[in-house]
Design an enzyme around this catalytic site. Sequence first.
Site: not given
Length: 374
Positions: A271, A297, A254, A262
Amino acid sequence: MFLLYDGFDVIMSNLKHYLEKIRKGDIYFDEAFKLSILLREIGVLHLIFSVLFFIMGNIHLGVYDVIVFVIYNLLVVLVKKKKFKLLILLTAVEVVIHGLICTATLGIGTGFTLYYFTMILGLFYTVYAWDVFKKKERTVIIYTIAALLAMLASYLISVFCNPIILIPEIWSHIFNVSNIVLSMAALLEFLILLGWDILSKNENLSSKNDELDKMANMDPLTKLYNRRYIDGVLAAKYEELHQTGDIFGIIIADIDDFKKVNDTYGHDAGDEVLVRVAEILKKSVRDNDYVCRWGGEEFLVIIAGNKQITSDVAERMRKSIMKEVIKLDEADISITMTFGVTESTPGYTVEKLINIADENLYKGKNNGKNQVVI
């Protein structure tokens, strides 16, 4: 002599390679190209007839076929305008007229009626293999009836009328044999073209199906396997474990503090991070390992080997991610990842193994992140 043999061998090898590429659809000839070739071939056929007629001494039929030869070469111009239906109609009408004229002039024994059957197969090929006619069944029925009526008319002409010109029997045999050979050659060509088109379409369909399967099994952003596909791999690996004892390892990874990326730089930047992480993870494994975007993620990796091999791979991934700097227009982003590792154990279900890896992942998250927990 050896040079000639080698040259012939090279030519045949290249020809086989070329034909194979045509068969697979790597080289594709469209309807316009094929129709142009067919029109020219029919023109050449009439040129052969004209030569035979001139040799036999029938000037009128010889001139008629020369004119038809010229017309077919001129009709190729209409191909560029994609007047396919008109060209096929004109070709069918010409075949019928030519057959009736030759039958009335020389007799049915000369074999010019054989091209009616060739016309039927040619129509089947062009109607069903080409995307020209919308009402395919009706078109085939109409043209087939026309060919059969032409055959019936030729037969009635031969029954009720004597040939206009009485030709020597040898010429009757020459025309009959020539027409048998040429009509069979035309039939064979249509069958080969039909076979190639079917194989080519099947190859293209199979290729598209493979592409669709690949797309269905792939995450569109990262181009890694998706969860749907990896569930099947895990089930297969679990079955192998019980049948052959082949151990496999599971990594759940992760991205640390991904929400901050973000929130700070936007989802496009997020992205880009996911894509770059996916590339690094993919480069860190072997061909018989699997990397999957597990969700958001989070990534899942299946390693062919025990937990020590799996943890080594995870550590290599961790270091590569930590060293990576992702350059964006807004800023340079450095990230880390935390990895939870486990090893397949007989008696433990796949769900249990994933839960263990997941628990190890969150142990790493709670203990400071950027680490591998076994």
